[in-house]
Design a protein around this motif. Structure first.
Motif, mmCIF file in Angstrom:
data_model
loop_
_atom_site.group_PDB
_atom_site.id
_atom_site.type_symbol
_atom_site.label_atom_id
_atom_site.label_comp_id
_atom_site.label_asym_id
_atom_site.label_seq_id
_atom_site.Cartn_x
_atom_site.Cartn_y
_atom_site.Cartn_z
ATOM 1 N N GLU A 254 0.824 -1.199 0.000
ATOM 2 C CA GLU A 254 0.000 0.000 0.000
ATOM 3 C C GLU A 254 0.867 1.260 0.000
ATOM 4 O O GLU A 254 0.608 2.212 -0.743
ATOM 5 N N ALA A 255 1.917 1.265 0.826
ATOM 6 C CA ALA A 255 2.816 2.422 0.885
ATOM 7 C C ALA A 255 3.568 2.594 -0.431
ATOM 8 O O ALA A 255 3.775 3.720 -0.903
ATOM 9 N N ARG A 256 3.948 1.471 -1.027
ATOM 10 C CA ARG A 256 4.658 1.531 -2.307
ATOM 11 C C ARG A 256 3.746 2.090 -3.395
ATOM 12 O O ARG A 256 4.176 2.902 -4.229
ATOM 13 N N ALA A 257 2.475 1.679 -3.395
ATOM 14 C CA ALA A 257 1.519 2.200 -4.364
ATOM 15 C C ALA A 257 1.338 3.701 -4.207
ATOM 16 O O ALA A 257 1.196 4.434 -5.192
ATOM 17 N N THR A 258 1.357 4.175 -2.967
ATOM 18 C CA THR A 258 1.241 5.611 -2.721
ATOM 19 C C THR A 258 2.479 6.349 -3.203
ATOM 20 O O THR A 258 2.388 7.447 -3.759
ATOM 21 N N ALA A 259 3.631 5.723 -3.029
ATOM 22 C CA ALA A 259 4.892 6.388 -3.355
ATOM 23 C C ALA A 259 5.175 6.441 -4.857
ATOM 24 O O ALA A 259 5.604 7.477 -5.379
ATOM 25 N N ILE A 260 4.947 5.341 -5.566
ATOM 26 C CA ILE A 260 5.349 5.274 -6.980
ATOM 27 C C ILE A 260 4.161 5.145 -7.923
ATOM 28 O O ILE A 260 4.341 5.100 -9.138
ATOM 29 N N GLY A 261 2.958 5.060 -7.380
ATOM 30 C CA GLY A 261 1.772 4.886 -8.206
ATOM 31 C C GLY A 261 1.340 3.434 -8.227
ATOM 32 O O GLY A 261 2.164 2.512 -8.155
#
Length: 279
Positions: A254-261
């Protein structure tokens, strides 16, 4: 806001067509609520004997609109200064599952016509239909099995047996439509250009039977699955889906999706397997 689907009734068949083609008919709260209302209306209409679910565009349903799902999940299940609430999460996700199950619990037979992608939450939806027919070019699968989810309606074992369900849920691998037919996940495949005609013809053929006969036979068949513990499996599926979204790996995704899309994060997850969008 534009409607997410449209409906029509003819020859004893209610056709519900998902029409978010540009968004690959991804699941949103609006689609959930409109679909629930459409199925209820068709099931209660004395002119309807069979319900046919289809979709416009290149995909039947590419799962949830995940960016919105993440935002809604945060708003609904995590209060300020508190940890994740599993009971609230169960009720929140259960609202989606209750809609999918309307295909299963409708008194009238339900048929789904699948083209293109039917993955993730799209399988939670479509596997609740009584019959699933796909175009040859369709693909199924549950990529969130790799991180961030479990099948909430828990229909995989009932559809294709224990070991085959494990085979695909323990990898998240993509399943082509011909393979899905071979292993019993779906009823059959037809050429893509014949999908709409074929499913409509079958729905009309079924609608020739008296409504009470259709309903009695559906109830008889479905009760066997109910006796195998479907309700308990579904409860566990909804709970474990919430757990999977809140493991460390789930939170990292979830955090990765927020950070890089979102698209980039999904590619990072699926690239090692060389399937879905990666391929």
């Amino acid at each position: 806001m534009e409607p997410t689907l449209r409906t029509a009734v003819a020859d004893g068949v209610a056709t519900i067509t998902l029409c978010r083609a540009e968004e690959y008919n991804t699941i949103t709260p609006e689609l959930r609520d409109e679909l629930a209302a459409a199925i209820d209306a068709a099931d209660g209409d004395p002119a309807v004997r069979v319900i046919l679910l289809r979709a416009e565009g290149p995909a039947f349903c590419a799962g949830y609109q995940i960016d919105r799902l993440i935002d809604e999940q945060r708003a609904e299940t995590t209060a300020p200064d508190r940890v994740w609430d599993s009971a609230t999460d169960y009720r929140w996700m259960g609202r989606f599952v209750q809609t999918y199950l309307k295909l299963w619990y409708a008194a009238k037979p339900t048929i789904a016509a699948v083209q293109g992608w039917c993955i993730g939450g799209g399988t939670d939806l479509v596997l609740c239909a009584d019959l699933v027919i796909a175009g040859h070019g369709a693909s199924f699968g549950y990529p969130p099995a790799r991180v961030w989810g479990t099948p909430t309606t828990a229909m995989w074992v009932y559809r294709m047996g224990l070991e085959r369900a494990k085979r695909y849920l323990l990898t998240g691998d993509q399943i082509t439509a011909p393979e899905a037919e071979r292993i019993g996940l779906i009823l059959e495949t037809v050429p893509d250009e014949e999908l709409d005609r074929h499913t409509a013809d079958l729905a009309r053929r079924m609608a020739r039977l008296p409504a009470n006969q259709l309903q009695l036979h559906k109830l008889l068949c479905n009760q066997t699955v109910e006796n195998m513990g479907m309700a308990a499996s579904r409860t566990l599926g909804i709970l474990l889906d919430g757990v999977a979204r809140h493991t460390q790996e789930g939170l990292d995704f979830e955090a990765r999706a927020t950070a890089i899309g979102l698209r980039a994060a999904v590619r990072e997850r699926d690239d090692p397997f060389h399937d879905y969008g990666s391929r």
